[in-house]
Design a protein around this motif. Structure first.
Motif, PDB file in Angstrom:
ATOM      1  N   GLY A 105       0.797  -1.220   0.000  1.00 23.40           N
ATOM      2  CA  GLY A 105       0.000   0.000   0.000  1.00 23.40           C
ATOM      3  C   GLY A 105       0.827   1.265   0.000  1.00 23.40           C
ATOM      4  N   ASN A 106       2.136   1.132   0.221  1.00 24.68           N
ATOM      5  CA  ASN A 106       3.023   2.292   0.206  1.00 24.68           C
ATOM      6  C   ASN A 106       3.872   2.336  -1.057  1.00 24.68           C
ATOM      7  N   ALA A 107       4.364   1.202  -1.495  1.00 22.84           N
ATOM      8  CA  ALA A 107       5.297   1.177  -2.625  1.00 22.84           C
ATOM      9  C   ALA A 107       4.731   0.457  -3.852  1.00 22.84           C
ATOM     10  N   GLY A 108       3.494   0.025  -3.794  1.00 19.96           N
ATOM     11  CA  GLY A 108       2.914  -0.744  -4.900  1.00 19.96           C
ATOM     12  C   GLY A 108       2.040   0.101  -5.812  1.00 19.96           C
ATOM     13  N   THR A 109       0.917  -0.457  -6.197  1.00 20.51           N
ATOM     14  CA  THR A 109       0.007   0.183  -7.143  1.00 20.51           C
ATOM     15  C   THR A 109      -0.456   1.569  -6.688  1.00 20.51           C
ATOM     16  N   PRO A 110      -0.814   1.780  -5.416  1.00 20.60           N
ATOM     17  CA  PRO A 110      -1.222   3.139  -5.019  1.00 20.60           C
ATOM     18  C   PRO A 110      -0.132   4.174  -5.300  1.00 20.60           C
ATOM     19  N   PHE A 111       1.111   3.833  -5.031  1.00 20.92           N
ATOM     20  CA  PHE A 111       2.219   4.754  -5.301  1.00 20.92           C
ATOM     21  C   PHE A 111       2.322   5.045  -6.796  1.00 20.92           C
ATOM     22  N   LEU A 112       2.262   4.007  -7.613  1.00 20.65           N
ATOM     23  CA  LEU A 112       2.357   4.208  -9.067  1.00 20.65           C
ATOM     24  C   LEU A 112       1.204   5.061  -9.583  1.00 20.65           C
ATOM     25  N   MET A 113       0.006   4.809  -9.091  1.00 19.56           N
ATOM     26  CA  MET A 113      -1.155   5.588  -9.537  1.00 19.56           C
ATOM     27  C   MET A 113      -1.098   7.032  -9.043  1.00 19.56           C
ATOM     28  N   ASP A 114      -0.441   7.268  -7.899  1.00 20.64           N
ATOM     29  CA  ASP A 114      -0.268   8.634  -7.404  1.00 20.64           C
ATOM     30  C   ASP A 114       0.614   9.455  -8.345  1.00 20.64           C
ATOM     31  N   ILE A 115       1.364   8.788  -9.191  1.00 19.30           N
ATOM     32  CA  ILE A 115       2.201   9.477 -10.179  1.00 19.30           C
ATOM     33  C   ILE A 115       1.538   9.455 -11.563  1.00 19.30           C
ATOM     34  N   ILE A 116       1.059   8.286 -11.967  1.00 17.49           N
ATOM     35  CA  ILE A 116       0.507   8.120 -13.320  1.00 17.49           C
ATOM     36  C   ILE A 116      -0.778   8.922 -13.518  1.00 17.49           C
ATOM     37  N   ALA A 117      -1.710   8.845 -12.580  1.00 17.11           N
ATOM     38  CA  ALA A 117      -3.006   9.516 -12.748  1.00 17.11           C
ATOM     39  C   ALA A 117      -2.859  11.035 -12.879  1.00 17.11           C
TER      40      ALA A 117
END
Length: 138
Positions: free
Chosen positions: A96-108
């Motif tokens: 929840g810190n370094a996975g998909t949520p982190f990537l989406m916090d940049i990509i979106a």
């Protein structure tokens, strides 16, 4: 495309995050690699506000979408900075810190800002005035 980015990866994800922070704080904290905290209520309310507003923007004007893009981008990129800080200082590589949520916090935000710029450029080429008359320069 901008409307769909705001609706699904930002809006629905914001609502999903709000539900977990507000109603399942121990579970969401564990997924992020944190201990439960009273601050999760505040984060959950911010997620709820952004989620509701971005979902509503699906049916709104381009200037409304622009405001939503800026607010959600600042929030999500701020989250990404917090995730990086936790990775570097606390070695927190929980999903929840370094996975998909982190990537989406940049990509979106990157995608929504790019699509917003394209939308404004296209509206100018089409001769549409996409900004409210009371906000335009005189």
């Amino acid at each position: 495309f901008l409307s769909w980015i705001l609706l699904l990866p930002i809006g629905v994800s914001g609502l999903w995050a709000a539900v977990f922070h507000l109603f399942f704080p121990a579970m969401s904290a564990a997924d992020i690699g944190w201990q439960p905290s009273p601050f999760q209520f505040e984060v959950g309310m911010a997620d709820l506000a952004i989620g509701v507003t971005t979902v509503a923007s699906f049916w709104c004007s381009l200037p409304f979408k622009a405001a939503v893009v800026w607010v959600s981008s600042i929030f999500l990129l701020g989250d990404a900075i917090g995730h990086v800080y936790q990775m570097l200082t606390a070695g927190n590589f929980a999903s929840g810190n370094a996975g998909t949520p982190f990537l989406m916090d940049i990509i979106a935000p990157a995608l929504s800002l790019m699509l917003l710029a394209i939308s404004y450029r296209q509206s100018r080429h089409a001769g549409l005035d996409s900004s409210p008359s009371h906000l335009t320069a005189r």
